[in-house]
Enzyme design. Structure first.
Site, short mmCIF file in Angstrom:
data_model
loop_
_atom_site.label_atom_id
_atom_site.label_comp_id
_atom_site.label_asym_id
_atom_site.label_seq_id
_atom_site.Cartn_x
_atom_site.Cartn_y
_atom_site.Cartn_z
N ASP A 99 -4.13 4.10 -16.02
CA ASP A 99 -2.76 3.59 -15.97
C ASP A 99 -2.28 3.32 -14.55
OD1 ASP A 99 -2.84 3.89 -18.69
OD2 ASP A 99 -1.58 5.68 -18.76
N TYR A 126 6.07 10.95 -17.41
CA TYR A 126 6.72 12.19 -16.97
C TYR A 126 7.84 12.60 -17.93
CZ TYR A 126 8.57 15.52 -13.47
OH TYR A 126 9.00 16.63 -12.80
N ALA A 127 8.56 11.62 -18.44
CA ALA A 127 9.72 11.91 -19.29
C ALA A 127 9.34 12.69 -20.54
CB ALA A 127 10.44 10.62 -19.67
#
Length: 380
Positions: A110, A243-244
């Protein structure tokens, strides 16, 4: 969807079908940027195969980062030396690739897609990402049979996912003081400006300080709340699975126009992540009563301090990343959820036995017991 109210005219709302977003070339693509994962020997052979094929079979002009040409493993590779002089190179931060690239191919994880996004701070060419990294949530293509897959893309036979990005602007208090001093004829140090586009998220945290972050959050100029905790994540739908999601946020399909606001370890039991419309402007600043400053990073890069009086403005950019789908928007996303995050994976609950078989077996056992009782009675 049709909305009817007290208005004299009816209001119609047209919802776009994600399947309608297809790749269309207005002219045959001639230039391609190939981005490879760094410090990974497993990517070298696929990189050489792809670049050689693009040059010799598709007659395309291939751009690579200048540092790639100096990699020791590549410099000693005979197959690469035969095509090295045919490659165009660039340096990040020095060479402008705007209007020079028709197509991007990423080889890795990614991070290669995030890096491609950072290179284009305005319009981004279509990106085809091959899964040669660790996670691969944003890289739907397998490298096997890459020739047919790239040919289909170059011929326009592919679906697109338009991944929204966030425009992040830091306004420094020093700049306001500088502007005021310049108006008064005084000179002042010019601060570094920050105006970046991010594909995943912008993170505001407490940095090395032992104190809680105390951050004020505004939406379209209205104070919404103050964040007391380790920090705040402002993410795109694409970043909602990064991350969320690790901080407890929901996962949003990248075609949904929205901005997600997620606290990091808030010192409150009721502070849940929220989703706001894509068209709003968020302003984040350090609270005047905060014991410490904050730190900001953009897709994990360009980390810098946010001091008292500084503010960060976040809006949805008009320049999305057109990510090429392996299948389509829906199938690619749910495949990534299943394969990369093991979404909703659990052992299945056992089914109940058929009631009729249970009753027949129960009655047969009763018949057996009755026959035993009859035999016992005859013996007596």
């Amino acid at each position: 969807m049709r909305i009817v109210g007290r208005f004299s005219n009816q209001l119609n709302w047209t919802i776009q079908d994600p399947a309608s977003q297809r790749l269309t070339w207005y002219k045959p693509p001639l230039t391609v940027l190939v981005i490879k994962k760094v410090r990974d020997a497993a990517v070298l052979q696929p990189f050489i195969q792809l670049v050689k094929w693009l040059i010799q079979e598709k007659h395309m002009v291939v751009f690579v980062e200048s540092s790639v040409l100096e990699e020791p493993l590549l410099k000693g590779h005979g197959a690469f030396l035969s095509i090295r002089d045919k490659l165009m190179s660039f340096k990040e931060g020095k060479d402008d690739l705007t209007d020079k690239i028709d197509f991007i191919a990423c080889l890795g994880g990614d991070g290669t897609l995030l890096y491609a996004s950072s290179l284009f701070q305005q319009s981004v060419p279509p990106v085809m990402a091959f899964h040669l990294g660790s996670l691969g949530f944003l890289t739907p293509f397998e490298f096997d049979n890459f020739q047919d897959q790239v040919t289909n893309v170059l011929e326009g036979h592919a679906a697109l996912t338009l991944r929204s990005r966030l425009r992040c602007i830091i306004i420094r208090r020093d700049k306001e003081i500088k502007d005021a001093n310049e108006n008064n004829g005084m000179k002042s140090r010019r601060p570094n400006s920050t105006n970046l586009l991010v594909l995943n998220e912008v993170v505001i945290d407490r940095g090395p300080s032992p104190y809680l972050s105390n951050i004020d959050l505004f939406l379209d100029g209205r104070h919404i709340t103050s964040v007391q905790g380790d920090g705040l994540i402002v993410s795109t739908p694409t970043g909602s699975t990064a991350y969320a999601v690790a901080a407890g946020a929901s996962m949003i399909h990248p075609s949904v126009p929205a901005i997600m606001v997620t606290p990091i370890c808030p010192h409150s039991l009721s502070f849940r992540p929220i989703v706001v419309p894509a068209g709003v402007e968020l302003k984040i600043s350090v609270s005047p009563d905060s014991r410490n400053t904050a730190w900001v990073s953009f897709d994990g890069r360009n980390r810098q301090e946010l001091c008292h009086g500084d503010s960060l403005r976040v809006t949805t950019s008009i320049y999305p990343v057109p990510s090429i789908c392996s299948q389509d928007q829906i199938a690619d996303w749910f495949d990534s959820l299943a394969e990369c995050l093991h979404w909703n994976v659990r052992k299945k609950q056992k089914h109940l036995d058929d009631y009729s078989s249970y009753t027949s077996s129960h009655s047969s056992s009763n018949d057996t017991l009755d026959s035993i009782d009859r035999v016992d009675n005859l013996d007596t």
